[in-house]
Scaffold this active site. Structure first.
Site, PDB file in Angstrom:
ATOM      1  N   SER A 168       0.818  -1.214   0.000  1.00  0.00           N
ATOM      2  CA  SER A 168       0.000   0.000   0.000  1.00  0.00           C
ATOM      3  C   SER A 168       0.849   1.259   0.000  1.00  0.00           C
ATOM      4  O   SER A 168       0.312   2.353  -0.183  1.00  0.00           O
ATOM      5  CB  SER A 168      -0.855   0.042   1.274  1.00  0.00           C
ATOM      6  OG  SER A 168      -1.738  -1.025   1.315  1.00  0.00           O
ATOM      7  N   ASN A 217      -3.499   6.057  -1.649  1.00  0.00           N
ATOM      8  CA  ASN A 217      -3.291   6.165  -0.198  1.00  0.00           C
ATOM      9  C   ASN A 217      -2.654   7.486   0.229  1.00  0.00           C
ATOM     10  O   ASN A 217      -2.772   7.884   1.392  1.00  0.00           O
ATOM     11  CB  ASN A 217      -2.473   4.980   0.311  1.00  0.00           C
ATOM     12  CG  ASN A 217      -3.319   3.721   0.352  1.00  0.00           C
ATOM     13  OD1 ASN A 217      -4.521   3.799   0.592  1.00  0.00           O
ATOM     14  ND2 ASN A 217      -2.714   2.581   0.108  1.00  0.00           N
ATOM     15  N   HIS A 256      -0.878  -2.677  -7.272  1.00  0.00           N
ATOM     16  CA  HIS A 256      -1.641  -2.332  -6.063  1.00  0.00           C
ATOM     17  C   HIS A 256      -3.142  -2.433  -6.331  1.00  0.00           C
ATOM     18  O   HIS A 256      -3.743  -1.517  -6.905  1.00  0.00           O
ATOM     19  CB  HIS A 256      -1.245  -0.915  -5.612  1.00  0.00           C
ATOM     20  CG  HIS A 256      -1.891  -0.488  -4.345  1.00  0.00           C
ATOM     21  ND1 HIS A 256      -2.177   0.819  -4.041  1.00  0.00           N
ATOM     22  CD2 HIS A 256      -2.327  -1.206  -3.283  1.00  0.00           C
ATOM     23  CE1 HIS A 256      -2.746   0.887  -2.850  1.00  0.00           C
ATOM     24  NE2 HIS A 256      -2.868  -0.335  -2.374  1.00  0.00           N
TER      25      HIS A 256
END
Ligand SMILES: CC(=O)CC(=O)SCCNC(=O)CCNC(=O)[C@H](O)C(C)(C)COP(=O)(O)OP(=O)(O)OC[C@H]1O[C@@H](n2cnc3c(N)ncnc32)[C@H](O)[C@@H]1OP(=O)(O)O
Ligand SMILES: NC(=O)C1=CN([C@@H]2O[C@H](COP(=O)(O)OP(=O)(O)OC[C@H]3O[C@@H](n4cnc5c(N)ncnc54)[C@H](OP(=O)(O)O)[C@@H]3O)[C@@H](O)[C@H]2O)C=CC1
Length: 292
Positions: free
Chosen positions: A120, A191, A141
């Site tokens: 992540s 993220n 991802h």
């Protein structure tokens, strides 16, 4: 460009099971590994449960479910990965754990096999350096829950070659996913934006601005998010949220990424969200109950 027909998955948790699920449904052979046989068994049961629900909701046929399940083979050791075209690591979000996996994995792979990480947040270039093939290493991802979310971020490390990028892009498209390319910076795109929002929601709780329920309902109905930020944090896993904030904080050296002390406390308590049945909500009863 290499055709990817057989995929190894390391880590049979939330993400590894989702990745194995979509690969098998797309007709690829899958090898699934985790630290123990019990973990792999539990992972296979999760995949079966999710596919059965898709059958009940007429998203896939019973035949597709059976065919896909038959394509997933458990592997206790990396010996099972010798003929994989691509191995995707989806183990715990800790750099030392991932590096150890790559060091042990690489001697078992065929020379032209590609290796991907579902990390992540961690630098793809640094992880690639733990392998014997940085040019065939890439960040792949996926988003949670993998069978439903359309996006995959692809992240090239400094050495990733064009063949690996093109082959993994075609692989993602075969799974029916959209690709967004991110440069190799801490936490990439999704993220970098999402986790500070979740961290801020935890600060909002910590400072008493609102209760768990108020914060979640505010963001669900006020910003039209499908889940409130605290509900989403529990869904992702609070250990992962904390690890991502730590990578942002250290990697970008900016105090605006400081993990909220309340997030640290929950992780220290082992309250990691849904996977441990307790986080910002308590999931042990019939309905989730806010813990604050
Ligand atoms: C941390 C990182 O590194 C990156 C990340 O992943 S960040 C997290 C990104 N993810 C998100 O932000 C998710 C936000 N939440 C959502 O989008 C939605 O709440 C959700 C899609 C997860 C669920 O939607 P919902 O409508 O509330 O749930 P629900 O009605 O139970 O399920 C919707 C469908 O998903 C299916 N489903 C749910 N979980 C599933 C799973 N694990 N596997 C397969 N199908 C699943 C259900 O069967 C249902 O199917 P149909 O539409 O065909 O009937
Ligand atoms: N959760 C999310 O929303 C998302 C997570 N990710 C990333 O995906 C990766 C996995 O996350 P997630 O599936 O949620 O985590 P989980 O905790 O659900 O699963 C991780 C699994 O990896 C296992 N594991 C730990 N060490 C090893 C090892 N050496 N070899 C094989 N398996 C190992 C764990 O076993 P044990 O529990 O016994 O240690 C566990 O079963 C992380 O890098 C995370 O950042 C990416 C996108 C979204």
């Amino acid at each position: 460009m290499t055709n990817i027909n057989k995929v190894g998955v390391i880590g049979a948790g939330q993400m590894g099971t989702g990745i194995a699920h979509v690969c098998a449904l797309a007709g690829l052979d899958v090898v699934l590994n985790d630290v123990s046989e019990d973990r792999i068994k539990a992972g296979l049961a999760t995949i079966n449960g999710n596919m059965s629900r898709q059958v009940r909701r007429n998203r896939i046929t019973e035949e597709q479910r059976q065919g896909a399940l038959a394509r997933i083979v458990p592997a206790k050791s990396y010996d099972g990965f010798t003929d994989c075209d691509l191995v995707i690591e989806a183990a715990t979000e800790k750099e030392d754990v991932k590096r150890k996996i790559f060091v042990q994995l690489c001697p078992h792979l065929k020379p032209d096999a590609m290796v991907g990480s579902n990390t992540s947040s961690i630098s793809i270039t640094r992880l690639a350096a733990a392998t014997d093939r940085p040019e065939r290493f890439i960040g792949i991802h996926f988003m949670n829950p993998v069978p439903l979310m359309e996006l995959v971020e692809l992240i090239r490390g400094i050495a990733t070659d064009d063949g690996t990028y093109e082959s993994t892009k075609a692989f993602c498209q075969r799974l029916g996913k959209m690709v967004a390319v991110s440069e190799d910076f801490p936490a990439f795109i999704v993220n970098r934006v999402l986790m500070p929002m979740i961290n801020e929601a935890i600060y909002t709780l910590y400072e008493g601005v609102g209760t768990v329920e108020a914060i979640d309902v505010a963001m669900r109905l006020g910003a039209n998010h499908p889940m409130g930020p605290l509900q989403l944090a529990d869904f992702i896993g609070l250990d992962i949220c904390l690890s991502v904030m730590q990578v942002l904080h250290e990697g970008l050296a900016d105090s605006k990424y400081r993990p909220c002390p309340l997030l640290v406390k929950y992780v220290e308590a082992g309250w990691l969200g849904r996977k441990t049945q307790r986080g910002f909500y308590d999931y042990r009863g019939e309905k989730p109950v806010p813990t604050r």
